[in-house]
Design an enzyme around this catalytic site. Structure first.
Site, PDB file in Angstrom:
ATOM      1  N   THR A  10      66.587  48.762 -10.205  1.00 37.31           N
ATOM      2  CA  THR A  10      67.086  49.676 -11.229  1.00 37.31           C
ATOM      3  C   THR A  10      65.947  49.893 -12.215  1.00 37.31           C
ATOM      4  OG1 THR A  10      67.997  47.864 -12.543  1.00 37.31           O
ATOM      5  CG2 THR A  10      69.520  49.008 -11.056  1.00 37.31           C
ATOM      6  N   SER A  11      66.046  50.971 -12.976  1.00 36.10           N
ATOM      7  CA  SER A  11      64.957  51.328 -13.887  1.00 36.10           C
ATOM      8  C   SER A  11      64.929  50.498 -15.152  1.00 36.10           C
ATOM      9  CB  SER A  11      65.065  52.804 -14.270  1.00 36.10           C
ATOM     10  OG  SER A  11      64.924  53.590 -13.126  1.00 36.10           O
ATOM     11  N   THR A  12      66.103  50.078 -15.636  1.00 37.72           N
ATOM     12  CA  THR A  12      66.133  49.375 -16.921  1.00 37.72           C
ATOM     13  C   THR A  12      67.025  48.150 -16.861  1.00 37.72           C
ATOM     14  OG1 THR A  12      68.011  50.643 -17.716  1.00 37.72           O
ATOM     15  CG2 THR A  12      65.831  51.540 -18.189  1.00 37.72           C
ATOM     16  N   GLN A  15      70.849  48.464 -16.744  1.00 40.84           N
ATOM     17  CA  GLN A  15      71.536  48.797 -15.500  1.00 40.84           C
ATOM     18  C   GLN A  15      71.806  47.556 -14.645  1.00 40.84           C
ATOM     19  OE1 GLN A  15      68.599  51.615 -14.125  1.00 40.84           O
ATOM     20  NE2 GLN A  15      69.852  53.339 -14.764  1.00 40.84           N
TER      21      GLN A  15
END
Length: 194
Positions: A10-12, A15
């Protein structure tokens, strides 16, 4: 013996639920090991490199969705080349796609091209929207977070804390810290010439 290896991303950090859902899906598939990370697709993906290095002849790297793996068609091709060089295959669950088959390889190239086209169209629409908002005086740009922390950066530097540690503590880039240092020293040298 061929082994299923999972990769989740996931990007962050926010998440977390999405990352856990990916891991559950990969474990349910029967992945012997799942590598995961929370990093933007444009940043270095260390765990992806580890997963690709872990692959052996006959293994399969499994991901839940294409966008969890690659950021562009060029990136996808590079990753697939690394997988195939190991004698391994790629499986993308959401697409029911497996590059161990000729049809799977063809579909991956077609779908990857479509995904890249969609991303480029989205970016074009975004640029057009920003230009329109600027023309109407509504676009402000993103808030300069590092400059807002300039006083904290200077205080930590005065305490002898290094740029890497400051970046970690304040969650800003090292480049921003160096810019603040440069602006501070430029301001001080101008003040001494007055």
């Amino acid at each position: 013996m061929s082994v299923l290896i999972g990769y989740a991303r996931t990007s962050t950090v926010e998440q977390e639920a999405g990352l856990e859902a990916q891991k559950r899906e990969l474990n349910a598939l029967g992945c012997k090991r799942t590598f995961s990370e929370q990093v933007s697709s444009v940043a270095h993906r260390e765990q992806l490199d580890v997963a690709l290095d872990y692959l052996r002849d006959g293994d399969t790297l499994a991901v839940t969705k294409l966008d969890r793996l690659a950021r562009s068609m060029r990136d996808l091709i590079s990753i697939v080349d690394r997988i195939e060089a190991k004698g391994a295959a790629l499986r993308i669950l959401a697409m029911n796609l497996d590059t161990a088959t000729p049809t799977g390889r063809l579909m991956l190239n077609v779908l990857g091209s479509v995904a890249q086209f969609e991303r480029e169209m989205m970016l074009e629409r975004q640029r057009e929207g920003i230009a329109k908002a600027r023309d109407e005086g509504k676009y402000k740009g993103r808030k300069p977070t590092a400059r807002a922390k300039a006083d904290e950066v200077r205080a930590l530097l005065a305490e002898g804390v290094g740029p890497v540690e400051i970046a970690r503590r304040l969650n800003i880039g090292r480049t921003s810290i160096h810019r603040i240092v440069k602006e501070t020293s430029a301001g001080q040298s101008q003040a001494t010439h007055l």
